[in-house]
Design an enzyme around this catalytic site. Structure first.
Site, PDB file in Angstrom:
ATOM      1  CG  ASP A  43      -2.101  -0.714   1.138  1.00  0.00           C
ATOM      2  OD1 ASP A  43      -2.575  -0.912  -0.093  1.00  0.00           O
ATOM      3  OD2 ASP A  43      -3.064  -0.709   1.897  1.00  0.00           O
ATOM      4  CE  LYS A  65      -8.196   4.137  -2.418  1.00  0.00           C
ATOM      5  NZ  LYS A  65      -8.801   4.933  -1.210  1.00  0.00           N
ATOM      6  CG  MET A 187      -9.300   8.144   6.000  1.00  0.00           C
ATOM      7  SD  MET A 187     -10.223   6.296   5.523  1.00  0.00           S
ATOM      8  CE  MET A 187     -10.783   5.536   6.931  1.00  0.00           C
TER       9      MET A 187
END
Ligand code: SAH
Length: 269
Positions: A43, A65, A187
């Protein structure tokens, strides 16, 4: 004469917690699992020194991402893990923090198990704990808190299954206030302004808050304020992801700090 046949090895994936950033926070189990992997799926937030423990012959695949994939890549990641495990590879999935605190580790585990793949999990230190360490506070100091809630600030319907109701921030705030619970929001950078308004419906404006960016890393920064000023704090200090927001009286005493460096690390220029 009895002959023994070796049972075919069961396909297996190990979800490994790479911790919040500092590679020295890896567990010994994590290091062993990484060293024995033939395929590693890594990740974004995993520190490069973590996969230095891998065998030189291991295949390392970056699936974060920020590595160019979009959020729709989750299905692709799950498919890839299953494919490699079923092909007999020793697959390690390296995830930031603890593999089962947010970050979709739970879904990955379910998906793999549904295909008959064994899933082992190796815990990692989650970002909220590293943030508390960097602030020099105890999230559950008994003079101020009975417990702690870890919550996602990413309330977008895109990031939650349709069966999940939206987060009732006002109720969370009231509960935290009445039950004396510390809030640790993951987040929450993008939604900080909206979160602040909703939390003020249940928590007093003077409740101390702290934002910790890059917890456990030499680039760590943190800033403190009171809840009513949380939005302005983000704006003023330009705090960015990855960051966690800590809210509650366990922060009393830190309020007068504006932006501070980590107590344990020199801040990089
Ligand atoms: N499984 C991870 C969390 C994944 S969700 C864990 O247990 O820590 C990703 C969020 O974690 C980020 O948006 C941020 O809120 C938090 N995070 C991850 N690493 C962080 C760090 N080093 N410092 C502060 N927050 C971090």
């Amino acid at each position: 004469m009895t002959s023994f046949t070796q049972p075919a090895s069961v396909p297996k994936v190990t979800l490994v917690g790479a911790g919040p950033g500092d590679p020295e926070l890896l567990t010994l189990k994590a290091v062993k699992a990484i060293a024995s992997a033939t395929v590693l799926l890594v990740d974004d937030l995993v520190h490069p020194d973590v996969w230095q423990h891998a065998s030189p012959t291991a295949r390392i695949i970056h699936v974060g991402k920020r590595g160019g994939c979009q959020s729709t890549a989750q299905a692709f990641i799950e498919k890839l893990m299953a494919q490699e495990a079923l092909a007999g590879e020793n697959v390690v999935r390296l995830k930031g923090g603890d593999p089962l605190i947010f970050g979709r580790g739970g879904e990955e585990q379910q998906h793999l198990r549904a295909q008959g793949i064994q899933v082992d999990v190796i815990n990692g230190i989650t970002a909220g704990l590293a943030a508390a360490h960097d602030l020099g506070i105890a999230l559950t100091h008994r003079a101020h808190a009975h417990g702690v809630m870890m919550i996602t600030g990413h309330a977008s319907p895109l990031h939650a299954p349709s069966t999940m109701p939206a987060i009732d921030w006002s109720l969370i705030a009231q509960t935290a206030h009445r039950c004396r619970l510390t809030l640790v929001i993951y987040m929450g950078v993008q939604t900080a302004n909206a979160l602040t308004q909703a939390l003020l419906q249940g928590l007093p404006g003077h409740t101390p808050v702290a934002v910790v960016e890059n917890a456990s890393l030499p680039t760590q920064r943190h800033a403190c304020a009171c809840l009513s000023e949380l939005g302005a704090l983000f704006e003023r200090e330009q705090l960015a992801s990855p960051a966690v927001i800590v809210i509650g009286d366990v922060l009393l005493g830190l309020q007068n700090l504006a932006v501070a460096d980590s107590p344990n690390a020199a801040r990089q220029a």
